[in-house]
Design an enzyme around this catalytic site. Structure first.
Site, short mmCIF file in Angstrom:
data_model
loop_
_atom_site.label_atom_id
_atom_site.label_comp_id
_atom_site.label_asym_id
_atom_site.label_seq_id
_atom_site.Cartn_x
_atom_site.Cartn_y
_atom_site.Cartn_z
N HIS A 1 -18.59 6.62 4.19
CA HIS A 1 -17.29 6.79 3.52
C HIS A 1 -17.46 7.66 2.26
O HIS A 1 -16.65 8.54 1.99
CB HIS A 1 -16.71 5.45 3.06
N LYS B 1 -5.91 -9.65 9.79
CA LYS B 1 -7.36 -9.41 9.81
C LYS B 1 -8.04 -10.25 8.74
O LYS B 1 -7.47 -10.47 7.67
CB LYS B 1 -7.61 -7.93 9.50
N SER C 1 -19.03 -0.01 8.82
CA SER C 1 -18.88 -1.25 8.06
C SER C 1 -19.10 -2.46 8.96
O SER C 1 -19.66 -3.46 8.52
CB SER C 1 -17.48 -1.33 7.44
N ARG D 1 -17.48 10.43 13.43
CA ARG D 1 -18.90 10.23 13.74
C ARG D 1 -19.22 10.60 15.18
O ARG D 1 -20.37 10.88 15.51
CB ARG D 1 -19.29 8.76 13.54
P1 ADP Z 1 -10.82 1.54 9.70
O1 ADP Z 1 -10.91 0.05 9.77
O2 ADP Z 1 -9.45 2.07 9.40
O3 ADP Z 1 -11.54 2.31 10.80
P2 ADP Z 1 -13.08 2.11 8.06
O4 ADP Z 1 -13.24 1.65 6.65
O5 ADP Z 1 -14.02 1.53 9.05
O6 ADP Z 1 -11.59 1.85 8.37
O7 ADP Z 1 -13.18 3.69 8.17
C1 ADP Z 1 -12.34 4.55 7.45
C2 ADP Z 1 -12.62 5.99 7.85
O8 ADP Z 1 -13.97 6.32 7.53
C3 ADP Z 1 -12.49 6.30 9.34
O9 ADP Z 1 -11.94 7.59 9.49
C4 ADP Z 1 -13.90 6.31 9.84
O10 ADP Z 1 -14.04 7.17 10.96
C5 ADP Z 1 -14.62 6.88 8.64
N1 ADP Z 1 -16.01 6.47 8.63
C6 ADP Z 1 -16.49 5.22 8.76
N2 ADP Z 1 -17.85 5.21 8.72
C7 ADP Z 1 -18.23 6.51 8.57
C8 ADP Z 1 -19.50 7.20 8.50
N3 ADP Z 1 -20.64 6.53 8.61
N4 ADP Z 1 -19.50 8.53 8.33
C9 ADP Z 1 -18.33 9.21 8.26
N5 ADP Z 1 -17.10 8.64 8.35
C10 ADP Z 1 -17.05 7.31 8.51
#
Ligand code: ADP
Length: 158
Positions: A20, A44, A131, A93
């Site tokens: 992120h 959630k 995450s 990703r």
């Molecule tokens: P959500 O629950 O909405 O998917 P996340 O917090 O998991 O929220 O992810 C938010 C954004 O960050 C999404 O667009 C996801 O693809 C991106 N993202 C998550 N992990 C990574 C990573 N390791 N590298 C790049 N982008 C990421």
């Protein structure tokens, strides 16, 4: 009306990861303001409460003056409208991220035609970080600090 170029990076950030962080640092120079928007979905359950997630994001970007952190519930496009933001930033990703993001992006565009989704490629070394995997490692007492922004240390907490 505000002429500021504002983008929203929505996510759960439970917790924020190096992946992120990297997306935010790529996108930040393109906008006057980038709002890291923590989505709160009442259905959630989260590992880390909203205050904790917010604190970590603020700490991660304390060196960037155009990053704001906010929380919202409801539709992302409605939050964008409220904030005068015409761009949604997301990260990619894999092809499965692409398929998911494409659908959400097109749906958001249909809900509000003024809002564009911009997809940023993940760095190769961040592709395996999510995450949900971090939470799983934590739940089995594994070490995760290497996957989190430098300033976040949670491996040796009580
Ligand atoms: P959500 O629950 O909405 O998917 P996340 O917090 O998991 O929220 O992810 C938010 C954004 O960050 C999404 O667009 C996801 O693809 C991106 N993202 C998550 N992990 C990574 C990573 N390791 N590298 C790049 N982008 C990421």
């Amino acid at each position: 009306m505000s002429k500021k170029k504002i983008a929203v990076f929505p996510g759960s950030f439970d917790p924020i990861t190096k992946g992120h962080e990297s997306i935010v640092r790529k996108a930040a120079p393109l906008f006057d303001e980038l709002i890291v928007a923590i989505g709160q979905n009442s259905e959630k359950s989260y590992m880390f409460d909203l205050d904790q997630r917010k604190k970590w994001i603020l700490e991660t970007f304390k060196d960037l003056s155009n990053i704001k952190v906010d929380a919202y519930s409801g539709l992302t496009v409605d939050f964008c409208k409220k904030k005068n933001a015409f761009f949604i930033v997301r990260g990619l990703r894999s092809s499965s991220d692409y398929n998911y993001e494409k659908n959400i992006g097109l749906m958001n565009k249909t809900l509000n035609s003024k809002i564009e989704t911009l997809l940023f490629l993940a760095e190769p070394e961040h592709i395996m970080i999510s995450s949900s995997v971090i939470r799983e490692i934590i739940s089995y007492n594994g070490k995760v600090d290497q996957f989190l922004p430098e300033c976040i240390k949670i491996d040796n907490r009580e």
